[in-house]
Motif scaffolding. Sequence first.
Motif, PDB file in Angstrom:
ATOM      1  N   CYS A 170      -6.441  -0.824 -33.822  1.00  0.00           N
ATOM      2  CA  CYS A 170      -5.317  -1.519 -33.214  1.00  0.00           C
ATOM      3  C   CYS A 170      -5.407  -1.299 -31.709  1.00  0.00           C
ATOM      4  O   CYS A 170      -5.281  -0.171 -31.236  1.00  0.00           O
ATOM      5  CB  CYS A 170      -3.999  -0.984 -33.762  1.00  0.00           C
ATOM      6  SG  CYS A 170      -2.543  -1.758 -33.046  1.00  0.00           S
ATOM      7  N   ASN A 171      -5.648  -2.349 -30.984  1.00  0.00           N
ATOM      8  CA  ASN A 171      -5.826  -2.207 -29.535  1.00  0.00           C
ATOM      9  C   ASN A 171      -4.534  -2.451 -28.747  1.00  0.00           C
ATOM     10  O   ASN A 171      -4.559  -2.508 -27.536  1.00  0.00           O
ATOM     11  CB  ASN A 171      -6.940  -3.134 -29.045  1.00  0.00           C
ATOM     12  CG  ASN A 171      -6.585  -4.602 -29.201  1.00  0.00           C
ATOM     13  OD1 ASN A 171      -5.547  -4.942 -29.754  1.00  0.00           O
ATOM     14  ND2 ASN A 171      -7.445  -5.469 -28.718  1.00  0.00           N
ATOM     15  N   LEU A 172      -3.426  -2.569 -29.432  1.00  0.00           N
ATOM     16  CA  LEU A 172      -2.171  -2.855 -28.737  1.00  0.00           C
ATOM     17  C   LEU A 172      -1.776  -1.717 -27.799  1.00  0.00           C
ATOM     18  O   LEU A 172      -1.305  -1.962 -26.691  1.00  0.00           O
ATOM     19  CB  LEU A 172      -1.057  -3.129 -29.737  1.00  0.00           C
ATOM     20  CG  LEU A 172      -1.238  -4.387 -30.585  1.00  0.00           C
ATOM     21  CD1 LEU A 172      -0.115  -4.494 -31.603  1.00  0.00           C
ATOM     22  CD2 LEU A 172      -1.286  -5.619 -29.701  1.00  0.00           C
ATOM     23  N   LYS A 173      -1.964  -0.481 -28.234  1.00  0.00           N
ATOM     24  CA  LYS A 173      -1.615   0.668 -27.396  1.00  0.00           C
ATOM     25  C   LYS A 173      -2.440   0.638 -26.109  1.00  0.00           C
ATOM     26  O   LYS A 173      -1.904   0.765 -25.011  1.00  0.00           O
ATOM     27  CB  LYS A 173      -1.858   1.972 -28.157  1.00  0.00           C
ATOM     28  CG  LYS A 173      -1.581   3.208 -27.341  1.00  0.00           C
ATOM     29  CD  LYS A 173      -1.887   4.463 -28.162  1.00  0.00           C
ATOM     30  CE  LYS A 173      -1.797   5.701 -27.308  1.00  0.00           C
ATOM     31  NZ  LYS A 173      -2.211   6.903 -28.029  1.00  0.00           N
ATOM     32  N   GLU A 174      -3.746   0.448 -26.249  1.00  0.00           N
ATOM     33  CA  GLU A 174      -4.617   0.414 -25.077  1.00  0.00           C
ATOM     34  C   GLU A 174      -4.280  -0.762 -24.163  1.00  0.00           C
ATOM     35  O   GLU A 174      -4.320  -0.646 -22.943  1.00  0.00           O
ATOM     36  CB  GLU A 174      -6.090   0.349 -25.500  1.00  0.00           C
ATOM     37  CG  GLU A 174      -6.621   1.647 -26.090  1.00  0.00           C
ATOM     38  CD  GLU A 174      -6.159   1.922 -27.511  1.00  0.00           C
ATOM     39  OE1 GLU A 174      -5.719   0.973 -28.199  1.00  0.00           O
ATOM     40  OE2 GLU A 174      -6.204   3.089 -27.919  1.00  0.00           O
ATOM     41  N   LYS A 175      -3.914  -1.889 -24.752  1.00  0.00           N
ATOM     42  CA  LYS A 175      -3.539  -3.063 -23.965  1.00  0.00           C
ATOM     43  C   LYS A 175      -2.284  -2.785 -23.142  1.00  0.00           C
ATOM     44  O   LYS A 175      -2.219  -3.114 -21.959  1.00  0.00           O
ATOM     45  CB  LYS A 175      -3.320  -4.269 -24.874  1.00  0.00           C
ATOM     46  CG  LYS A 175      -2.988  -5.533 -24.126  1.00  0.00           C
ATOM     47  CD  LYS A 175      -2.835  -6.722 -25.056  1.00  0.00           C
ATOM     48  CE  LYS A 175      -2.486  -7.929 -24.205  1.00  0.00           C
ATOM     49  NZ  LYS A 175      -2.258  -9.117 -24.976  1.00  0.00           N
ATOM     50  N   LEU A 176      -1.309  -2.160 -23.749  1.00  0.00           N
ATOM     51  CA  LEU A 176      -0.078  -1.836 -23.034  1.00  0.00           C
ATOM     52  C   LEU A 176      -0.340  -0.833 -21.908  1.00  0.00           C
ATOM     53  O   LEU A 176       0.204  -0.961 -20.810  1.00  0.00           O
ATOM     54  CB  LEU A 176       0.969  -1.280 -23.997  1.00  0.00           C
ATOM     55  CG  LEU A 176       1.578  -2.310 -24.956  1.00  0.00           C
ATOM     56  CD1 LEU A 176       2.370  -1.611 -26.049  1.00  0.00           C
ATOM     57  CD2 LEU A 176       2.445  -3.301 -24.203  1.00  0.00           C
ATOM     58  N   ILE A 177      -1.185   0.139 -22.178  1.00  0.00           N
ATOM     59  CA  ILE A 177      -1.540   1.123 -21.148  1.00  0.00           C
ATOM     60  C   ILE A 177      -2.281   0.441 -20.007  1.00  0.00           C
ATOM     61  O   ILE A 177      -2.007   0.696 -18.827  1.00  0.00           O
ATOM     62  CB  ILE A 177      -2.363   2.273 -21.763  1.00  0.00           C
ATOM     63  CG1 ILE A 177      -1.464   3.112 -22.700  1.00  0.00           C
ATOM     64  CG2 ILE A 177      -2.973   3.161 -20.672  1.00  0.00           C
ATOM     65  CD1 ILE A 177      -2.214   4.119 -23.559  1.00  0.00           C
ATOM     66  N   ALA A 178      -3.192  -0.459 -20.338  1.00  0.00           N
ATOM     67  CA  ALA A 178      -3.936  -1.187 -19.310  1.00  0.00           C
ATOM     68  C   ALA A 178      -3.013  -2.042 -18.440  1.00  0.00           C
ATOM     69  O   ALA A 178      -3.290  -2.270 -17.264  1.00  0.00           O
ATOM     70  CB  ALA A 178      -5.006  -2.069 -19.959  1.00  0.00           C
ATOM     71  N   GLU A 179      -1.902  -2.479 -19.013  1.00  0.00           N
ATOM     72  CA  GLU A 179      -0.921  -3.271 -18.264  1.00  0.00           C
ATOM     73  C   GLU A 179       0.028  -2.389 -17.462  1.00  0.00           C
ATOM     74  O   GLU A 179       0.954  -2.884 -16.830  1.00  0.00           O
ATOM     75  CB  GLU A 179      -0.135  -4.169 -19.215  1.00  0.00           C
ATOM     76  CG  GLU A 179      -0.976  -5.274 -19.830  1.00  0.00           C
ATOM     77  CD  GLU A 179      -0.194  -6.104 -20.838  1.00  0.00           C
ATOM     78  OE1 GLU A 179       1.021  -5.834 -21.061  1.00  0.00           O
ATOM     79  OE2 GLU A 179      -0.788  -7.023 -21.418  1.00  0.00           O
ATOM     80  N   GLY A 180      -0.188  -1.069 -17.489  1.00  0.00           N
ATOM     81  CA  GLY A 180       0.602  -0.157 -16.691  1.00  0.00           C
ATOM     82  C   GLY A 180       1.780   0.493 -17.388  1.00  0.00           C
ATOM     83  O   GLY A 180       2.590   1.149 -16.753  1.00  0.00           O
ATOM     84  N   HIS A 181       1.879   0.310 -18.696  1.00  0.00           N
ATOM     85  CA  HIS A 181       2.976   0.911 -19.452  1.00  0.00           C
ATOM     86  C   HIS A 181       2.596   2.300 -19.945  1.00  0.00           C
ATOM     87  O   HIS A 181       1.419   2.601 -20.122  1.00  0.00           O
ATOM     88  CB  HIS A 181       3.350   0.038 -20.654  1.00  0.00           C
ATOM     89  CG  HIS A 181       3.695  -1.361 -20.288  1.00  0.00           C
ATOM     90  ND1 HIS A 181       4.876  -1.699 -19.657  1.00  0.00           N
ATOM     91  CD2 HIS A 181       3.019  -2.517 -20.458  1.00  0.00           C
ATOM     92  CE1 HIS A 181       4.913  -3.006 -19.455  1.00  0.00           C
ATOM     93  NE2 HIS A 181       3.798  -3.527 -19.932  1.00  0.00           N
TER      94      HIS A 181
END
Length: 136
Positions: free
Chosen positions: A104-115
């Motif tokens: 699940c790459n959602l966590k990494e995506k959110l982190i990459a967006e600065g969250h």
Amino acid sequence: MENYKQILINHGIKPTFQRIKILEYLDKNKNHPTVDMIYSSLYPKVPTLSKTTVYNTLQIMQKRGLVSIMSSIDTESRFDYNYDFHHHFICRNCGKINDIYIDCNLKEKLIAEGHQVDEAHGSFYGVCRDCLKTIS
């Protein structure tokens, strides 16, 4: 037991005998227990334990980042000692909760967006393979 004591100390929790036994139970029983489940299992071995102590200990552990609370499973909160990124499969037939690990790459995506992601909860509901064997 010394290991559990040190884990509690590292999380800023006073390592009383009851707290050590509760942490040991959570570590050895990956059943996402309720307060009642923990109390019922430990009381015969720890007769000084109360349900209030179990509840308060779990609340402290949650605030200190040792356990997470799964509150949407049924009417009672369940507690999860596994802080690895994972989801849950909940059987609608027997109620068993299994940890599942899926990409699940959602966590990494959110982190990459600065969250900042502190927790993530994903649950799948259905019928477990053990129940399917008995139903079919």
